[in-house]
Scaffold this motif. Structure first.
Motif, PDB file in Angstrom:
ATOM      1  N   VAL A 190     -58.658  93.277  -7.290  1.00 51.88           N
ATOM      2  CA  VAL A 190     -58.950  91.876  -7.574  1.00 51.88           C
ATOM      3  C   VAL A 190     -57.796  91.221  -8.322  1.00 51.88           C
ATOM      4  CG1 VAL A 190     -60.484  90.324  -8.870  1.00 51.88           C
ATOM      5  CG2 VAL A 190     -61.455  92.177  -7.502  1.00 51.88           C
ATOM      6  N   PHE A 191     -57.178  91.950  -9.249  1.00 56.00           N
ATOM      7  CA  PHE A 191     -56.054  91.401  -9.998  1.00 56.00           C
ATOM      8  C   PHE A 191     -54.840  91.172  -9.096  1.00 56.00           C
ATOM      9  CE2 PHE A 191     -56.790  92.497 -14.751  1.00 56.00           C
ATOM     10  CZ  PHE A 191     -58.037  91.922 -14.667  1.00 56.00           C
ATOM     11  N   MET A 192     -54.620  92.107  -8.180  1.00 53.73           N
ATOM     12  CA  MET A 192     -53.440  92.020  -7.323  1.00 53.73           C
ATOM     13  C   MET A 192     -53.591  90.960  -6.242  1.00 53.73           C
ATOM     14  SD  MET A 192     -51.039  94.050  -8.302  1.00 53.73           S
ATOM     15  CE  MET A 192     -50.046  94.046  -6.822  1.00 53.73           C
ATOM     16  N   ASN A 193     -54.806  90.797  -5.727  1.00 53.58           N
ATOM     17  CA  ASN A 193     -55.015  89.882  -4.608  1.00 53.58           C
ATOM     18  C   ASN A 193     -56.243  88.994  -4.841  1.00 53.58           C
ATOM     19  OD1 ASN A 193     -52.895  90.933  -2.680  1.00 53.58           O
ATOM     20  ND2 ASN A 193     -54.088  92.807  -3.008  1.00 53.58           N
ATOM     21  N   PRO A 194     -56.224  88.170  -5.873  1.00 57.78           N
ATOM     22  CA  PRO A 194     -57.382  87.303  -6.120  1.00 57.78           C
ATOM     23  C   PRO A 194     -57.566  86.327  -4.960  1.00 57.78           C
ATOM     24  CG  PRO A 194     -55.514  86.613  -7.468  1.00 57.78           C
ATOM     25  CD  PRO A 194     -55.112  87.906  -6.825  1.00 57.78           C
ATOM     26  N   GLN A 195     -58.813  86.178  -4.531  1.00 54.61           N
ATOM     27  CA  GLN A 195     -59.089  85.334  -3.371  1.00 54.61           C
ATOM     28  C   GLN A 195     -59.648  83.968  -3.752  1.00 54.61           C
ATOM     29  OE1 GLN A 195     -58.235  86.449  -0.182  1.00 54.61           O
ATOM     30  NE2 GLN A 195     -57.286  88.028  -1.440  1.00 54.61           N
ATOM     31  N   SER A 196     -60.587  83.945  -4.685  1.00 54.35           N
ATOM     32  CA  SER A 196     -61.227  82.675  -5.026  1.00 54.35           C
ATOM     33  C   SER A 196     -60.398  81.908  -6.057  1.00 54.35           C
ATOM     34  CB  SER A 196     -62.633  82.919  -5.578  1.00 54.35           C
ATOM     35  OG  SER A 196     -62.569  83.399  -6.908  1.00 54.35           O
ATOM     36  N   LYS A 197     -60.611  80.615  -6.104  1.00 53.86           N
ATOM     37  CA  LYS A 197     -59.914  79.765  -7.065  1.00 53.86           C
ATOM     38  C   LYS A 197     -60.244  80.176  -8.495  1.00 53.86           C
ATOM     39  CE  LYS A 197     -59.253  74.882  -8.270  1.00 53.86           C
ATOM     40  NZ  LYS A 197     -59.638  73.479  -7.949  1.00 53.86           N
ATOM     41  N   THR A 198     -61.517  80.515  -8.732  1.00 58.19           N
ATOM     42  CA  THR A 198     -61.937  80.924 -10.074  1.00 58.19           C
ATOM     43  C   THR A 198     -61.245  82.206 -10.501  1.00 58.19           C
ATOM     44  OG1 THR A 198     -64.097  79.875  -9.800  1.00 58.19           O
ATOM     45  CG2 THR A 198     -63.926  81.575 -11.489  1.00 58.19           C
ATOM     46  N   THR A 199     -61.172  83.183  -9.606  1.00 53.64           N
ATOM     47  CA  THR A 199     -60.510  84.449  -9.928  1.00 53.64           C
ATOM     48  C   THR A 199     -59.040  84.222 -10.231  1.00 53.64           C
ATOM     49  OG1 THR A 199     -62.028  85.540  -8.398  1.00 53.64           O
ATOM     50  CG2 THR A 199     -60.154  86.823  -9.176  1.00 53.64           C
ATOM     51  N   LYS A 200     -58.395  83.384  -9.467  1.00 50.37           N
ATOM     52  CA  LYS A 200     -56.974  83.103  -9.691  1.00 50.37           C
ATOM     53  C   LYS A 200     -56.758  82.485 -11.068  1.00 50.37           C
ATOM     54  CE  LYS A 200     -55.853  82.604  -4.784  1.00 50.37           C
ATOM     55  NZ  LYS A 200     -55.514  81.666  -3.690  1.00 50.37           N
ATOM     56  N   ARG A 201     -57.692  81.648 -11.503  1.00 48.51           N
ATOM     57  CA  ARG A 201     -57.578  81.060 -12.853  1.00 48.51           C
ATOM     58  C   ARG A 201     -57.702  82.128 -13.922  1.00 48.51           C
ATOM     59  NH1 ARG A 201     -61.932  76.519 -13.346  1.00 48.51           N
ATOM     60  NH2 ARG A 201     -61.065  76.367 -15.457  1.00 48.51           N
ATOM     61  N   PHE A 202     -58.616  83.084 -13.715  1.00 51.49           N
ATOM     62  CA  PHE A 202     -58.768  84.162 -14.699  1.00 51.49           C
ATOM     63  C   PHE A 202     -57.529  85.057 -14.736  1.00 51.49           C
ATOM     64  CE2 PHE A 202     -63.506  83.559 -14.552  1.00 51.49           C
ATOM     65  CZ  PHE A 202     -63.658  83.356 -15.909  1.00 51.49           C
ATOM     66  N   VAL A 203     -57.000  85.390 -13.569  1.00 50.17           N
ATOM     67  CA  VAL A 203     -55.809  86.244 -13.519  1.00 50.17           C
ATOM     68  C   VAL A 203     -54.635  85.550 -14.193  1.00 50.17           C
ATOM     69  CG1 VAL A 203     -54.130  87.340 -11.977  1.00 50.17           C
ATOM     70  CG2 VAL A 203     -56.573  87.511 -11.482  1.00 50.17           C
ATOM     71  N   GLN A 204     -54.575  84.235 -14.042  1.00 46.85           N
ATOM     72  CA  GLN A 204     -53.502  83.470 -14.677  1.00 46.85           C
ATOM     73  C   GLN A 204     -53.550  83.589 -16.199  1.00 46.85           C
ATOM     74  OE1 GLN A 204     -51.053  82.023 -13.136  1.00 46.85           O
ATOM     75  NE2 GLN A 204     -50.081  80.936 -14.835  1.00 46.85           N
ATOM     76  N   GLN A 205     -54.754  83.842 -16.771  1.00 50.08           N
ATOM     77  CA  GLN A 205     -54.875  84.035 -18.218  1.00 50.08           C
ATOM     78  C   GLN A 205     -54.018  85.202 -18.699  1.00 50.08           C
ATOM     79  OE1 GLN A 205     -58.929  84.656 -19.380  1.00 50.08           O
ATOM     80  NE2 GLN A 205     -59.645  82.668 -18.654  1.00 50.08           N
ATOM     81  N   LEU A 206     -53.892  86.219 -17.853  1.00 48.29           N
ATOM     82  CA  LEU A 206     -53.165  87.421 -18.259  1.00 48.29           C
ATOM     83  C   LEU A 206     -51.654  87.231 -18.177  1.00 48.29           C
ATOM     84  CD1 LEU A 206     -55.348  90.107 -16.473  1.00 48.29           C
ATOM     85  CD2 LEU A 206     -55.442  89.402 -18.863  1.00 48.29           C
ATOM     86  N   ASN A 207     -51.220  86.348 -17.278  1.00 45.08           N
ATOM     87  CA  ASN A 207     -49.784  86.112 -17.107  1.00 45.08           C
ATOM     88  C   ASN A 207     -49.495  84.615 -17.174  1.00 45.08           C
ATOM     89  OD1 ASN A 207     -49.039  88.910 -16.532  1.00 45.08           O
ATOM     90  ND2 ASN A 207     -50.207  88.622 -14.646  1.00 45.08           N
ATOM     91  N   PRO A 208     -49.774  83.986 -18.313  1.00 48.37           N
ATOM     92  CA  PRO A 208     -49.593  82.535 -18.392  1.00 48.37           C
ATOM     93  C   PRO A 208     -48.148  82.106 -18.230  1.00 48.37           C
ATOM     94  CG  PRO A 208     -49.984  83.461 -20.574  1.00 48.37           C
ATOM     95  CD  PRO A 208     -50.239  84.563 -19.586  1.00 48.37           C
ATOM     96  N   GLN A 209     -47.214  83.061 -18.431  1.00 51.30           N
ATOM     97  CA  GLN A 209     -45.810  82.714 -18.319  1.00 51.30           C
ATOM     98  C   GLN A 209     -45.340  82.679 -16.880  1.00 51.30           C
ATOM     99  OE1 GLN A 209     -46.948  85.619 -18.985  1.00 51.30           O
ATOM    100  NE2 GLN A 209     -45.666  87.241 -18.159  1.00 51.30           N
ATOM    101  N   GLU A 210     -46.185  83.154 -15.945  1.00 51.84           N
ATOM    102  CA  GLU A 210     -45.767  83.225 -14.553  1.00 51.84           C
ATOM    103  C   GLU A 210     -45.663  81.818 -13.987  1.00 51.84           C
ATOM    104  OE1 GLU A 210     -47.820  85.062 -10.692  1.00 51.84           O
ATOM    105  OE2 GLU A 210     -47.182  86.581 -12.145  1.00 51.84           O
TER     106      GLU A 210
END
Length: 342
Positions: free
Chosen positions: A228-248
């Protein structure tokens, strides 16, 4: 295994019907630490309260310990609930009772003899790291210590499942990590299945094996945490993953770091597991006549292994760049071309 099938819960208000949980189906393996994440209002807390029937479902099945929790009588439900521990965001301790008395309380209710009760309580207090604080009152404890009491109390009846409803949300980051480490230890020592409700992706990343993402009462994505972290599909998941790498940053934000005026490729490299430890860029530089401009990168550990992303610009002849990318892919690292730079 816990099997949840087409679980729904609606609340009727004066003006409308609110669908808090909508047709949720999940399978949770024995011994898993399973995370359920969602923003406020996603329905995750209602969902976890349905599992032990603190809330009655409108529809669906909850198969736990071989029993459909939705079919039990009140007396049967009381017995089954003893196999389900629960910890809460705000601890829910009895403030007029000591640490020892709080942990002993479920055993008193269950009618466990005093001698047996004493040995169990002392063992649990030691398990959660509070030996020596048996006679302290909750007001004398830190937030992390209070949650440790809550965890010890939830384990008193030797449950098979532990439900954690935002159990670290009221704690500072360092104390949160300590509590999460304790949950992992308990999971391993007791082979305890843990269902963890949270809105913090760091919590999922640190201890969960699998995760379900909820939005407006439904599960929009689920799977192994690493996938899920490597290939987030939903918009909500992508927002959560972005929390971990805000500098990306976006490609446009990376442009100022791109140095070559010659033909080059900007690529995003995905590292998983042991590949995250490879000296890949060093290998490429030694084996190929190419310049490598590292633009941005991050690495994150999970229970299933590390994963990382690295943005790089390969500068050189087109044929050499193609050979480099083929070599990188042959090592098991995923290559995503972000932009051709002319």
């Amino acid at each position: 295994m816990i099997s949840i099938k087409q679980l729904s819960k609606s609340f009727k208000t004066k003006d409308q019907t609110v669908q808090a949980v909508d047709n949720v189906s999940l399978n949770i393996e024995k011994g898993d630490i399973f995370g359920v994440i969602g923003y406020s209002g996603a329905g995750k807390s209602t969902f976890v309260r349905l599992i032990n029937r603190l809330e009655d479902p409108t529809d669906g099945e909850i198969i736990l310990n071989g029993q459909d929790m939705t079919d039990l009588s009140k007396s049967q439900l009381r017995l089954e609930r003893q196999k389900i521990g629960m910890i809460f965001q705000h601890f829910n301790l009895l403030w007029s009772r000591t640490v020892y008395e709080n942990v002993a309380f479920p055993l008193e209710i269950a009618g466990v003899p005093k001698a047996e009760r004493e040995s169990q309580v002392l063992e649990l207090i030691e398990l959660v790291g509070l030996k020596g604080r048996e006679q302290s009152y909750p007001s004398q404890l830190s937030g992390g210590q209070k949650q440790r009491v809550g965890i010890a109390r939830s384990l008193a009846n030797d449950p098979k499942v532990l439900l954690c409803d935002e159990a670290t949300s009221a704690l500072d980051p360092e104390t949160t990590d300590d509590i999460l480490d304790l949950l992992v230890s308990i999971n391993e020592k007791l082979d305890l299945t843990i269902i963890l409700i949270t809105h913090e992706m760091h919590v999922i990343q640190k201890i969960c094996h699998r995760v379900a993402v909820m939005e407006q009462g439904t599960v929009v994505e689920q799977g192994d945490v690493l996938d899920v972290f490597m290939n987030p599909q939903s918009k909500t998941t992508k927002r959560f993953v972005q929390q971990l790498n805000p500098q990306e940053g976006s490609v446009d934000e990376l442009k100022e770091f791109i140095t070559s005026d010659d033909h080059s490729e900007v690529v995003k490299l995905h590292f998983v597991g042991h590949n995250a430890k490879r000296a890949l860029i060093s290998d490429v530089s030694k084996q190929f006549d190419i310049n490598v401009n590292i633009l941005q990168g991050s690495i994150s550990p999970t229970q299933e292994g590390a994963y990382g992303t690295l943005y790089v610009e390969f500068q050189g002849e087109p044929e050499t760049i193609e050979s480099v990318m083929n070599y990188v892919m042959s090592t098991g690292v995923e290559v995503e071309v972000i932009k051709h730079v002319e």
